[in-house]
Write an enzyme that holds these catalytic residues in place. Sequence first.
Site, short mmCIF file in Angstrom:
data_model
loop_
_atom_site.label_atom_id
_atom_site.label_comp_id
_atom_site.label_asym_id
_atom_site.label_seq_id
_atom_site.Cartn_x
_atom_site.Cartn_y
_atom_site.Cartn_z
N GLY A 261 0.94 -1.14 -0.16
CA GLY A 261 0.15 -0.25 0.06
C GLY A 261 1.00 1.20 0.05
O GLY A 261 2.23 1.15 0.16
N HIS B 24 1.33 3.70 15.88
CA HIS B 24 0.88 2.24 15.61
C HIS B 24 0.77 1.48 16.83
O HIS B 24 0.15 0.43 17.11
CB HIS B 24 2.06 1.84 14.86
CG HIS B 24 1.90 2.00 13.17
ND1 HIS B 24 1.92 1.03 12.37
CD2 HIS B 24 1.66 3.28 12.82
CE1 HIS B 24 1.67 1.73 11.09
NE2 HIS B 24 1.61 3.11 11.41
#
EC number: 2.7.1.156
Lengths: 170, 170, 170
Positions: free
Chosen positions: B6, B47
Amino acid sequence: MTLVLGGARSGKSRYAEGLIELRPGPWRYVATAQAWDDEMRARIAEHRARRPAPWETVDAPRDLAQAIRQGPRGQPVLVDCLTLWLTNAMLDEAADLAAEVDALVEACRGAAGPLVLVSNEVGFGIVPENALARRFRDEAGRLHQRLAAIADRVVLVVAGLPMIVKGDAE
Amino acid sequence: MTLVLGGARSGKSRYAEGLIELRPGPWRYVATAQAWDDEMRARIAEHRARRPAPWETVDAPRDLAQAIRQGPRGQPVLVDCLTLWLTNAMLDEAADLAAEVDALVEACRGAAGPLVLVSNEVGFGIVPENALARRFRDEAGRLHQRLAAIADRVVLVVAGLPMIVKGDAE
Amino acid sequence: MTLVLGGARSGKSRYAEGLIELRPGPWRYVATAQAWDDEMRARIAEHRARRPAPWETVDAPRDLAQAIRQGPRGQPVLVDCLTLWLTNAMLDEAADLAAEVDALVEACRGAAGPLVLVSNEVGFGIVPENALARRFRDEAGRLHQRLAAIADRVVLVVAGLPMIVKGDAE
């Protein structure tokens, strides 16, 4: 609501116009470009030349949420493009970007008629050396994710052709 | 084995986490980020905040092959991400990059449980002026090809949504 | 006619060669690379090493339309790649780029046998700071749109794997 993503000169604007023109007009074109320089002026002129009546053009380089909400209820609306609006918002130091993005997402969610949003997919290159470019890339990616989540259709335009990411082919 | 590619801020990490969470936990998260600066530290923190137990986090900025092989047999493993590991390996002048890539590919091929690899697709921009960036782009492209060839599934994430490149939709 | 788009080191050349090799040979390889420097020379050498007989290699860094038209009628032809040809044409100040692009599109439209065109998709990154790079990106995008419109198949190669943009999987 359809989100049309594509690269530079991918034909995404033309594809998006075609989607809107499937509906009865008049159609509203919400233009977000700000003519900073000659190159941009030339691009704007080229885009406008493709849109005779029954297109009605509204310029909204800054208050895009308002431009999406106004106008006759149910009228098909094309926004071209989100990345230019995001650039304008990021360059406006007085802006509350998070609040503006929230307002934009809400306006899209509340649209009463067909709404097609065009935006540049800019995240598939090498990490830019320029910090502003990195931040722009992050903000654009986050905005696309939020809009894609509520869109009925998401399309990635490659060489003028649609690749369906979400929803059905038209 | 699934390879999740991605762009920047495409939602690829979140999508990959969702794939792993379909399996019974605990799940192992192999983090390859090295906190070189504040920007990177902020990204790592963001994250990590998304991964409460039953995620077990292992830091592997360099010996990724070993980190994939260790741990309970059959445990679902997420590696996030290959491009950061590749950056670390390329910046390590003592490293034998070709041997490390071979070892990584072997470790992936030998994984006993579900393995999801996240990586940035970085090849869709203009040729970078910086020679190291060009070399990085080449190495990343070669690594993706090798892993895609042995993966059961390859997914390209666009605006948080999966486009299936190889294998079946989940 | 098939247009094969892909990023840097995406495996697009190898995929395109595979498409041609499905047909009976000999096959014609039209190479557009010009060896400006050692890096380019190394890439050319690597590509050539993958193509033993029955590949016949023709160098056409400039007159690509002519190279596509010549040769035995019906012979499978691979052009690798359009973006290098476009770079050469843009760097040639004496060239009439628009006329050359028209001639190229006509030559492709008139091809009597299988024709596979390889090109770099370069539009998915941040707007380049370099004006020539921006113009290149625009010209490449326009060329891809024109060729995609007349192609039977358009494929986007990601990590060595084909994503079908137009037409059927082979």
